[in-house]
Design a protein around this motif. Structure first.
Motif, PDB file in Angstrom:
ATOM      1  N   ILE A 236     -17.905 -10.168   5.807  1.00 37.12           N
ATOM      2  CA  ILE A 236     -17.075  -9.601   4.753  1.00 37.12           C
ATOM      3  C   ILE A 236     -16.989 -10.613   3.597  1.00 37.12           C
ATOM      4  O   ILE A 236     -16.690 -11.795   3.821  1.00 37.12           O
ATOM      5  N   LEU A 237     -17.267 -10.139   2.397  1.00 41.65           N
ATOM      6  CA  LEU A 237     -17.091 -10.973   1.204  1.00 41.65           C
ATOM      7  C   LEU A 237     -15.722 -10.638   0.616  1.00 41.65           C
ATOM      8  O   LEU A 237     -15.465  -9.486   0.252  1.00 41.65           O
ATOM      9  N   THR A 238     -14.846 -11.623   0.559  1.00 43.84           N
ATOM     10  CA  THR A 238     -13.464 -11.384   0.121  1.00 43.84           C
ATOM     11  C   THR A 238     -13.242 -11.928  -1.293  1.00 43.84           C
ATOM     12  O   THR A 238     -14.012 -12.762  -1.794  1.00 43.84           O
ATOM     13  N   GLU A 239     -12.180 -11.442  -1.934  1.00 45.58           N
ATOM     14  CA  GLU A 239     -11.872 -11.884  -3.303  1.00 45.58           C
ATOM     15  C   GLU A 239     -11.139 -13.224  -3.325  1.00 45.58           C
ATOM     16  O   GLU A 239     -11.078 -13.878  -4.355  1.00 45.58           O
ATOM     17  N   LYS A 240     -10.550 -13.597  -2.194  1.00 47.60           N
ATOM     18  CA  LYS A 240      -9.855 -14.883  -2.131  1.00 47.60           C
ATOM     19  C   LYS A 240     -10.228 -15.607  -0.844  1.00 47.60           C
ATOM     20  O   LYS A 240     -10.830 -15.022   0.067  1.00 47.60           O
TER      21      LYS A 240
ATOM     22  N   TYR B 142      -3.775   5.047   8.346  1.00 52.26           N
ATOM     23  CA  TYR B 142      -2.472   4.367   8.402  1.00 52.26           C
ATOM     24  C   TYR B 142      -2.259   3.488   7.162  1.00 52.26           C
ATOM     25  O   TYR B 142      -1.203   3.536   6.519  1.00 52.26           O
ATOM     26  N   LEU B 143      -3.292   2.717   6.834  1.00 54.69           N
ATOM     27  CA  LEU B 143      -3.148   1.788   5.717  1.00 54.69           C
ATOM     28  C   LEU B 143      -2.906   2.519   4.401  1.00 54.69           C
ATOM     29  O   LEU B 143      -2.242   2.011   3.505  1.00 54.69           O
ATOM     30  N   ARG B 144      -3.474   3.709   4.295  1.00 54.74           N
ATOM     31  CA  ARG B 144      -3.320   4.472   3.056  1.00 54.74           C
ATOM     32  C   ARG B 144      -1.839   4.717   2.748  1.00 54.74           C
ATOM     33  O   ARG B 144      -1.424   4.724   1.607  1.00 54.74           O
ATOM     34  N   GLY B 145      -1.049   4.901   3.802  1.00 55.29           N
ATOM     35  CA  GLY B 145       0.376   5.165   3.595  1.00 55.29           C
ATOM     36  C   GLY B 145       1.243   3.923   3.693  1.00 55.29           C
ATOM     37  O   GLY B 145       2.429   3.966   3.373  1.00 55.29           O
TER      38      GLY B 145
ATOM     39  N   ARG C 211       1.701  -7.297   2.662  1.00 55.24           N
ATOM     40  CA  ARG C 211       1.465  -8.216   1.552  1.00 55.24           C
ATOM     41  C   ARG C 211       0.119  -7.898   0.909  1.00 55.24           C
ATOM     42  O   ARG C 211      -0.843  -7.562   1.598  1.00 55.24           O
ATOM     43  N   SER C 212       0.036  -7.990  -0.389  1.00 50.91           N
ATOM     44  CA  SER C 212      -1.175  -7.576  -1.095  1.00 50.91           C
ATOM     45  C   SER C 212      -2.405  -8.350  -0.637  1.00 50.91           C
ATOM     46  O   SER C 212      -3.508  -7.792  -0.548  1.00 50.91           O
ATOM     47  N   ASP C 213      -2.242  -9.638  -0.316  1.00 49.55           N
ATOM     48  CA  ASP C 213      -3.408 -10.403   0.112  1.00 49.55           C
ATOM     49  C   ASP C 213      -3.908  -9.927   1.472  1.00 49.55           C
ATOM     50  O   ASP C 213      -5.100  -9.870   1.732  1.00 49.55           O
ATOM     51  N   MET C 214      -2.990  -9.527   2.366  1.00 45.67           N
ATOM     52  CA  MET C 214      -3.384  -9.029   3.684  1.00 45.67           C
ATOM     53  C   MET C 214      -4.001  -7.627   3.587  1.00 45.67           C
ATOM     54  O   MET C 214      -4.961  -7.308   4.292  1.00 45.67           O
ATOM     55  N   SER C 215      -3.445  -6.777   2.725  1.00 45.15           N
ATOM     56  CA  SER C 215      -3.972  -5.415   2.622  1.00 45.15           C
ATOM     57  C   SER C 215      -5.410  -5.417   2.117  1.00 45.15           C
ATOM     58  O   SER C 215      -6.244  -4.617   2.554  1.00 45.15           O
ATOM     59  N   ALA C 216      -5.744  -6.325   1.200  1.00 40.34           N
ATOM     60  CA  ALA C 216      -7.117  -6.412   0.694  1.00 40.34           C
ATOM     61  C   ALA C 216      -8.076  -6.798   1.823  1.00 40.34           C
ATOM     62  O   ALA C 216      -9.170  -6.242   1.948  1.00 40.34           O
ATOM     63  N   LEU C 217      -7.670  -7.762   2.646  1.00 44.45           N
ATOM     64  CA  LEU C 217      -8.516  -8.178   3.771  1.00 44.45           C
ATOM     65  C   LEU C 217      -8.699  -7.035   4.759  1.00 44.45           C
ATOM     66  O   LEU C 217      -9.803  -6.785   5.247  1.00 44.45           O
ATOM     67  N   MET C 218      -7.618  -6.323   5.047  1.00 40.19           N
ATOM     68  CA  MET C 218      -7.699  -5.242   6.033  1.00 40.19           C
ATOM     69  C   MET C 218      -8.539  -4.077   5.524  1.00 40.19           C
ATOM     70  O   MET C 218      -9.285  -3.462   6.277  1.00 40.19           O
TER      71      MET C 218
END
Length: 342
Positions: A163-167, A196-199, A205-212
């Motif tokens: 996975i290539l991540t933004e941070k 689930y994540l959609r809702g 936290r925004s940093d965790m949601s991006a990773l997930m």
């Protein structure tokens, strides 16, 4: 559409053509039909059947041969598949012997070989879809903004995706994210996680949601690669000995295209998995069977009552349907039983 006399003559013509492989003439129909009809009357009925598209006349013969439309009428309304009980037991015994206790993959491969051996045509099996769920995942930091996603399936298979991540995530953050997904979604599919994540993105936290989100996409791609259905074919060479399929070079080329691309077979087997019992696809009446002289007889098979795949026999339209249909039916039932008890 046809009166009783025409049906009897057509049934006789199809049975004689399947048995002999030669165009059937009026004299043969008179001898085998059991009808007391003059040759002129039989010729008139044949002319009517030809006008309706049930028979055709090869240029080199005065006799006639059945069309795909005739075979369809034959298998739908005229064929009585009632093999003797002794024959059923013998067939079941042969299939059971070949499907000795083994792993699921070996059982499916054996089924293709059994179908080919017993029919003397080609046996084909659409393999079961593998589980799309994950049992456990881990994240491993490879470098800045590069994370290895490790997926363990319920069967114990392991899939890896980068996975290539933004941070840049710390090892502790990766462990926290993996623990969250395992605790809440272990045993579920990545589609469940996505729903689930959609809702729930606002609650994370925004940093965790991006990773997930990145993990869900990578996980879905990884599982799609392992759950894609495939087709096992056994006995293709048997069809080279079938004159109806191999005597014409254009027909032979189409036959090998069927086996080489497998795309058409996947579509056909997928369609037949949505119906119960034996299905018969006759060339010339369906875009799924590209050769007019080819027929595919299929049946779905199950694991614990759920349809997971399809198997069948590929052969000429001029096949002994009353023999091939029980072979396919019994093999599907015994494979279902073997897989369910595995």
């Amino acid at each position: 559409m046809l009166d009783q006399r025409a049906q009897t003559l057509l049934k006789t013509l199809i049975e004689r053509y399947i048995a002999d492989g030669q165009p059937v003439g009026s004299r043969t129909l008179s001898r085998y039909s059991g009808l007391d009809l003059s040759p002129a009357t039989i010729r008139n009925v044949m002319a009517d059947l030809e006008a309706l598209g049930f028979v055709s006349s090869p240029h080199t013969s005065a006799g006639r041969v059945p069309t795909p439309r005739a075979y369809r009428l034959f298998v739908d309304t005229m064929l009585s598949v009632r093999p003797l009980e002794e024959a059923v037991h013998q067939l079941a015994s042969q299939v059971q012997t070949s499907l000795q206790p083994a792993g699921p993959q070996q059982l499916v491969a054996s089924a293709a070989q059994v179908l080919s051996h017993l029919s003397q045509f080609a046996g084909v099996v659409l393999t079961p879809r593998r589980s799309q769920t994950f049992r456990h995942i881990e994240f491993l930091r490879l470098s800045d903004k590069r994370v290895l996603l490790i997926i363990v399936t319920p069967d114990g298979d392991v899939q890896n995706r980068i996975i290539l991540t933004e941070k840049d995530y710390s090892p502790a953050q990766l462990v926290e994210a993996a623990n969250y997904l395992n605790a809440n979604f272990g045993g579920h599919s990545f589609d469940d996680v996505r729903t689930y994540l959609r809702g729930e993105l606002d609650a994370l936290r925004s940093d965790m949601s991006a990773l997930m989100q990145a993990a869900v996409q990578a996980g879905s791609d990884a599982m799609a690669d392992t759950t894609r259905e495939s087709v096992l074919i056994s006995g293709e060479r048997n069809l080279l000995g079938v004159e109806d399929l191999s005597s014409n070079m254009e027909r032979l080329r189409k036959l090998f295209d069927v086996f080489e691309s497998k795309t058409g077979l996947l579509q056909l087997l997928d369609v037949s998995s949505r119906a119960s019992g034996v299905q018969i696809f006759i060339g010339g009446e369906s875009n799924l069977v590209p050769i007019e002289e080819m027929t595919v007889v299929t049946a779905p098979y199950e694991v614990d009552g759920q349809i997971v795949g399809t198997l069948g026999v590929i052969g000429p339209t001029r096949m002994a349907y009353e023999r091939v249909i029980p072979i396919v039916d019994i093999t599907a039932k015994l494979l279902s039983n073997a897989l369910s008890h595995h």
